[in-house]
Design a protein around this motif. Sequence first.
Motif, PDB file in Angstrom:
ATOM      1  N   TYR A   2       0.862  -1.135  -0.050  1.00  0.00           N
ATOM      2  CA  TYR A   2       0.109  -0.184   0.109  1.00  0.00           C
ATOM      3  C   TYR A   2       0.715   1.317   0.138  1.00  0.00           C
ATOM      4  O   TYR A   2       2.137   1.382   0.399  1.00  0.00           O
ATOM      5  N   LYS A   3       0.392   2.314  -0.339  1.00  0.00           N
ATOM      6  CA  LYS A   3       1.140   3.755  -0.278  1.00  0.00           C
ATOM      7  C   LYS A   3       0.734   4.063   1.032  1.00  0.00           C
ATOM      8  O   LYS A   3      -0.297   4.508   1.340  1.00  0.00           O
TER       9      LYS A   3
ATOM     10  N   GLN B 285       1.652   7.402   3.508  1.00  0.00           N
ATOM     11  CA  GLN B 285       2.183   8.967   3.503  1.00  0.00           C
ATOM     12  C   GLN B 285       1.752   9.425   5.021  1.00  0.00           C
ATOM     13  O   GLN B 285       0.578   9.436   5.709  1.00  0.00           O
TER      14      GLN B 285
ATOM     15  N   SER C   3       6.045  10.084   0.446  1.00  0.00           N
ATOM     16  CA  SER C   3       5.079   9.102   0.577  1.00  0.00           C
ATOM     17  C   SER C   3       6.041   7.916  -0.132  1.00  0.00           C
ATOM     18  O   SER C   3       6.877   7.989  -1.151  1.00  0.00           O
ATOM     19  N   ARG C   4       5.458   6.684   0.143  1.00  0.00           N
ATOM     20  CA  ARG C   4       6.120   5.495  -0.271  1.00  0.00           C
ATOM     21  C   ARG C   4       5.375   4.052  -0.322  1.00  0.00           C
ATOM     22  O   ARG C   4       4.408   3.969   0.553  1.00  0.00           O
ATOM     23  N   PRO C   5       5.778   3.152  -0.990  1.00  0.00           N
ATOM     24  CA  PRO C   5       5.165   1.940  -0.973  1.00  0.00           C
ATOM     25  C   PRO C   5       5.716   1.061   0.281  1.00  0.00           C
ATOM     26  O   PRO C   5       6.903   1.022   0.685  1.00  0.00           O
TER      27      PRO C   5
ATOM     28  N   THR D 181       2.510  -0.796 -11.107  1.00  0.00           N
ATOM     29  CA  THR D 181       2.277   0.764 -10.479  1.00  0.00           C
ATOM     30  C   THR D 181       1.832   1.701 -11.447  1.00  0.00           C
ATOM     31  O   THR D 181       2.145   1.628 -12.597  1.00  0.00           O
TER      32      THR D 181
ATOM     33  N   TYR E  74      -1.314   0.134  -6.761  1.00  0.00           N
ATOM     34  CA  TYR E  74      -0.507  -1.302  -6.924  1.00  0.00           C
ATOM     35  C   TYR E  74      -1.344  -2.280  -7.428  1.00  0.00           C
ATOM     36  O   TYR E  74      -2.390  -2.347  -7.297  1.00  0.00           O
TER      37      TYR E  74
ATOM     38  N   HIS F 137       5.011   6.725  -6.810  1.00  0.00           N
ATOM     39  CA  HIS F 137       4.460   5.398  -7.365  1.00  0.00           C
ATOM     40  C   HIS F 137       3.118   5.097  -6.298  1.00  0.00           C
ATOM     41  O   HIS F 137       3.283   5.160  -5.094  1.00  0.00           O
ATOM     42  N   GLU F 138       2.055   4.456  -7.243  1.00  0.00           N
ATOM     43  CA  GLU F 138       0.869   4.191  -6.410  1.00  0.00           C
ATOM     44  C   GLU F 138      -0.069   3.269  -7.083  1.00  0.00           C
ATOM     45  O   GLU F 138       0.273   2.948  -8.317  1.00  0.00           O
TER      46      GLU F 138
END
Length: 341
Positions: A177-178, A180, A186-188, A238, A225, A222-223
């Motif tokens: 999941y993303k 924040q 923000s990151r996976p 992604t 997924y 990246h979002e």
Amino acid sequence: MRRWKLVFAVMLAVSFRRPVTAQKKPFIDWKGLKNPVLSYPNWSVKDTSMAYRNGRFYVFFSAFYPERGEVRSHVVEVSTPDFKHYSEPIFNFDGEEDGWIGMCSPDVQQLHGKYVMTFNSWGDKPGKPNQLFYRTSDDLVHWTPRKTLGLNLTEAGNQRVIDAALAQADGGYYLVYKEQTPGIHSRPRMAFSTSLDGPFRYVGDGIVALLMKDGKDNGFFHENYEFLHTNGQWYLLTTDYLHNRVSHDKYDVQVPYLYALEPGSHWLKWTRGYTFDLPQEKFNAESIANAAALYDWRKYDGYYYLIYAGRNEGQSYAKRGWNQIALARSKDLIHWSVPGE
């Protein structure tokens, strides 16, 4: 004698009759379709996924439209036999009964014998950061009530989390999941549990690396997924994007990227990333392919199928733009065609 003459005449007539060959219905009437394959005049639809069962396709998406005084996101499911004729919504919900502004970003997979739909709350309600949820079904029509997903991880530290996807492997469920978190880019994140009800635990530090063929991150966000297992290999699809420097609501890049799981990396390192060369059509001049989902349906007709959204502007519908849904297909995940070609 007369009887034998009659029998002979009938046999002769049958032998000269033109044979009737049943026409096999194509899995998808590709030449008979045209993008966008699904569009609503008063809804913006995106964040797509789909499933196939017993001759019908089930399509899931976020629908943005005004309700109760503001534009909200709703999670919607419809079905179709042919991508030409669609049912009324099987469900359409925004979570208002539990105090959420909206719901968004459905993803559907068949896992451990059940269809599992993941999604997230939407709207950035003050004091109530977006969280992850899931529902299950045996038939893609009747669904269990909404339950939280990975809450033991995501409720800590005022995290805003979206775009969940699940994979079945190693006796349980991998969850990406993303995330924040205030003060952090923000990151996976990657977690694992033997049960959908948790508890989930981060895989290692939970931080996922998405790398291109040169071994470097492409520097994009990246979002949205999507896991795919094909040819003995796990992949992660992604949507990668950059905002336009002049207008933040426009995108210089917003397209699907596919990454392959690096052996021995414990689901944290995905490499050999590349993007799909999808055509720009009349409906997707500003954003070609957003929030796509990928399916290996080669056992039906030899093709991988991609479902995605496109738009020509990014100002309407709470600055999502008027999105419409499209299809593309490929035999090798390199060369793509769109309906009508």
